[in-house]
Design a protein around this motif. Structure first.
Motif: not given
Length: 407
Positions: A68-70, A335-340
């Motif tokens: 997901i990008l936040y 913007v930054y990406a993160e695995l859930l």
């Protein structure tokens, strides 16, 4: 046309490149010779079921996590950046023929087997539009005297190499001892993998040639030639697939049959194979029960081991992915990406619903946030975070709501 040696060494590239010694050359060509005499390469290692199970487990678990990008808001909270041009690249499709899941599975498997995963960044208009996966065997890394990294990539269907800068390559390294190249788990575990392969080969050859007798015929005296020939003829009918298979064998001349059980050597052979499963799980930092070894698992410890697997095994790989994407693909503070990882820690339905009940009355989650967590649609009027009556201001709010309702 450069020969095989020059192609492996890089076609005349400086000797401070990746492959420099005869030992490394032999390893690239056929795998390093092991104490058991079995050659081990990443491809051959996958024929060992425990190795394949570990690689498949970690790669598929990383691949199935939502990426997901936040973006951050003015009040310090965050929202999903679905309108970002990087959303489709990271969350949906990094290239024309792979989904995000397939791409992450592939590069994670490459990094597990060979220490590194690579992709070529297709940049158009100053932005990364595609990530083209590269096989690690076609990529070698060179560190220049000014510490800058250069990637030499062997082009498909050709012996020629093309040189790319660090900014043109997406690099997913495993654990590294020089900060440049990831270390191959297969290379470090070569001896134990070779033992598994040698044990499996020995067992297949041993049983394939029928070297293990299930029993013996005993005779007190000397069997006559006529009786011996008659016995051999009868035994052919009782062999696997024979016409007399499953019937009763009649023994003559005071002969009897003695069943032969497993010898000490056979038992040690089986114990070695069982131990090697645990050994491979240790190399990949995977709980044995995750690769179908339940010999030491109990109902009381499997749940905790599953949590340890997520925290200790998957989370480091997840952080490597997040760092690689945020630093070399997105490269922006907006913007930054993160695995859930939530989906791997959700637990059973009863425990999950109980935690939702506590959270939604906490107050730190709204009821619509709970519904979104369960992939349900939102409902009007459920966006407010409830305040428990036993917290500061809770009773005042409840009184005010009751008064307004009465009015």
């Amino acid at each position: 046309m450069p020969g095989l040696i020059s192609r492996v060494l890089g076609g005349g590239q400086p000797r401070n490149a990746d492959i420099t010694t005869s030992r490394e050359l032999a390893e690239r060509l056929r795998g390093e010779q092991t104490w058991s005499g079995v050659d081990v390469t990443p491809n051959l290692a996958l024929h060992t079921s425990a190795v394949f199970a570990c690689v498949r487990l970690i790669a598929e678990d990383i691949g199935k996590l939502p990426f997901i990008l936040y973006s951050s808001t003015a009040d310090g909270s965050r929202v999903r950046a679905t309108s970002s041009p990087f959303w489709r690249l990271i969350h949906d499709r990094p290239n024309a023929w792979q989904s995000s899941q397939q791409f992450r599975e592939m590069l994670t498997a490459h990094a597990l087997l060979r220490g590194n995963g690579f992709a070529l960044k297709n940049v158009r208009g100053g932005q990364v539009r595609e990530l083209i996966p590269l096989h690690p065997d076609r990529v070698r890394i060179e560190q220049l005297p000014d510490w800058e990294l250069v990637y030499h990539v062997q082009l498909p269907g050709s012996s020629e190499e093309k040189r790319y800068s660090r900014r043109e390559i997406f690099h997913l390294p495993g654990i590294s001892f020089d900060g440049v190249r990831g270390v191959s788990i297969i290379g470090l575990a070569r001896q134990s993998i070779a033992l598994s392969m040698a044990t499996e080969r020995h067992g297949a050859t041993f049983f394939g040639k029928g070297s293990h007798p299930s029993g013996v015929f005993r005779h007190k005296g000397t069997l006559s030639d006529e009786a011996f020939e008659r016995l051999k003829s009868d035994l052919r009918g009782f062999a696997g697939g024979g016409t007399d298979e499953g019937s009763t064998l009649i023994l003559e001349d005071d002969m009897d049959w003695k069943q032969v059980g497993l010898s000490n050597e056979d038992s040690q052979f089986l114990a070695t194979r069982e131990f090697q499963v645990t050994e491979h799980a240790r190399w990949f930092r995977v709980p044995p029960h995750k690769i179908a070894d339940l010999s030491r698992a109990t109902f009381s410890n499997i749940e905790h081991q599953a949590i340890e697997y997520v925290v200790d095994s998957l989370l480091p790989w997840g952080k490597r992915w997040e760092h690689a994407v945020n630093q070399t693909v997105i490269d922006t503070n907006d913007v930054y990406a993160e695995l859930l990882f939530d989906m791997l820690l959700r637990g059973d339905t009863k425990s999950r619903y109980e935690s939702y009940r506590i959270a939604s009355g906490g107050p730190w989650m709204s009821r619509n946030e709970v519904r979104r967590a369960e992939n349900l649609g939102t409902v009007d009027g459920l966006d407010e975070v409830l305040t428990p009556l036993n917290t500061a201001g809770g009773n005042d709010r409840a009184t005010a709501e009751a008064t307004n309702a009465a009015a």
